[in-house]
Design an enzyme around this catalytic site. Structure first.
Site, PDB file in Angstrom:
ATOM      1  N   TYR A  49       0.841  -1.206   0.000  1.00  0.00           N
ATOM      2  CA  TYR A  49       0.000   0.000   0.000  1.00  0.00           C
ATOM      3  C   TYR A  49       0.874   1.254   0.000  1.00  0.00           C
ATOM      4  O   TYR A  49       0.369   2.363  -0.205  1.00  0.00           O
ATOM      5  CB  TYR A  49      -0.902   0.077   1.244  1.00  0.00           C
ATOM      6  CG  TYR A  49      -1.880  -1.038   1.466  1.00  0.00           C
ATOM      7  CD1 TYR A  49      -2.143  -1.992   0.492  1.00  0.00           C
ATOM      8  CD2 TYR A  49      -2.574  -1.143   2.670  1.00  0.00           C
ATOM      9  CE1 TYR A  49      -3.047  -3.018   0.725  1.00  0.00           C
ATOM     10  CE2 TYR A  49      -3.484  -2.159   2.907  1.00  0.00           C
ATOM     11  CZ  TYR A  49      -3.709  -3.097   1.939  1.00  0.00           C
ATOM     12  OH  TYR A  49      -4.613  -4.098   2.184  1.00  0.00           O
ATOM     13  N   HIS A 107       1.156 -11.294   1.222  1.00  0.00           N
ATOM     14  CA  HIS A 107       0.044 -10.543   0.632  1.00  0.00           C
ATOM     15  C   HIS A 107      -0.634 -11.289  -0.528  1.00  0.00           C
ATOM     16  O   HIS A 107      -1.855 -11.260  -0.668  1.00  0.00           O
ATOM     17  CB  HIS A 107       0.585  -9.191   0.149  1.00  0.00           C
ATOM     18  CG  HIS A 107      -0.449  -8.118   0.001  1.00  0.00           C
ATOM     19  ND1 HIS A 107      -0.148  -6.786   0.136  1.00  0.00           N
ATOM     20  CD2 HIS A 107      -1.766  -8.171  -0.282  1.00  0.00           C
ATOM     21  CE1 HIS A 107      -1.243  -6.080  -0.054  1.00  0.00           C
ATOM     22  NE2 HIS A 107      -2.242  -6.893  -0.309  1.00  0.00           N
TER      23      HIS A 107
END
Ligand code: A2P
Length: 282
Positions: A49, A107
């Site tokens: 992110y 992730h």
């Protein structure tokens, strides 16, 4: 904030604030500060992110004991493989400005996954990561990777909401005592979901908004949710879900809304190619 107990005994706040798609260098800092002020004690970020440093700054500046705040981050694909993952974990610790991370996930399920997992296991044994887990893992992917793991993942973070209930996956995760975490718990603002008549009528019955009904349902399902809101009222409202309880019948009425589908298929080779191509550093 109500918590769930993970399979290694660690307590995790049942609702976390997700900072996906909030830019760094200000906006994530402000959003995290606002969430902590509103009562959130669980922030979900990721190396991918690119806003871990803003989360870290807000956690430092808020003046709440670090131990009271649960931080999740995730390793990006570019840092998979054992040696790269060791560096990636150190980079997350540094960006967050903390000497431990409460929960750290792989992730995405591609690349040298098990090499990266080994680095997470070591950091977990060393106490740098209090719990480790997986994300976007389907039943097939679980069957592919599970035998290469010595530490059982604590969570699997996947798309989950009343329209996307992951029923087969949940059963397999339950058998292994791996708790589900929901990304897109509100369907990413899906109007059909938030406007669904079953949900709207329950909202009227309990004097809550549809998002709160969905988040309460997810909580009663035993799933951790990570709603995102930049609206202060909704941000506060999304953790104001612990003063009412849906009946078994009401739970079942929402369970009946499952479409068996989601917006993201981790097994689609096009997703693998696209995500493997996303670089977050040189
Ligand atoms: P906003 O930021 O204006 O509140 P998800 O967490 O599933 O990704 O959904 C996030 C989206 O849902 C955002 O567009 C957010 O908009 C909206 N949202 C967040 N909380 C609620 C709520 N309680 N009711 C309706 N929409 C919400």
């Amino acid at each position: 904030m109500q918590t769930f107990t993970l399979n290694n005994g660690v307590q995790i706040p049942a609702v976390g604030f997700g900072v996906f798609l909030i830019p760094n260098d200000g906006p994530t800092y402000e959003a995290t500060l606002a969430a902590l002020k509103a009562g959130y004690r669980h922030i979900d970020t990721a190396a991918g992110y690119m806003n871990e440093s803003d989360v870290g700054k807000a956690v430092k500046d808020i003046g709440i004991d670090r131990k009271e705040i649960f931080i999740t981050s995730k390793l990006w694909l570019q840092d998979y493989g054992y040696e790269n993952a060791k560096k990636g974990i150190e980079n997350s610790l540094k960006a967050l400005g903390t000497d431990y991370i409460d929960l750290y996930l792989l992730h995405q399920p591609y690349g040298d996954y098990l090499g990266a997992w080994k680095a997470l296991e070591e950091a977990y044994q060393e106490g740098k990561l209090r719990a480790i887990g997986i994300s976007n893992i389907t039943v097939n992917l679980w069957n592919k990777f599970k035998d290469g793991m010595s530490v059982m993942p604590a969570v699997n973070q996947v798309e989950f909401n009343p329209f996307t209930q992951q029923k087969a996956l949940r059963q397999v995760m339950d058998e292994n005592n791996i708790r589900l975490e929901a990304w897109y718990p509100l369907g990413h603002g899906n109007k059909d979901l938030l406007g669904n008549e079953t949900i709207v009528s329950l909202a009227e019955r309990y004097n809550k908004n549809p998002g709160q009904i969905i988040l309460r349902w997810i909580y009663q399902e035993g799933v951790i949710s990570l709603p995102k809101s930049t609206n202060p009222g909704r941000m506060a409202g999304n953790i104001d879900i612990f003063d009412f309880e849906l009946t078994d019948e009401e739970m079942a009425s929402i369970r009946a809304l499952d479409t068996g589908k989601g917006t993201h298929n981790p097994e689609d080779p096009a997703n693998e190619t696209r995500l493997m191509g996303l670089k977050i550093h040189d």
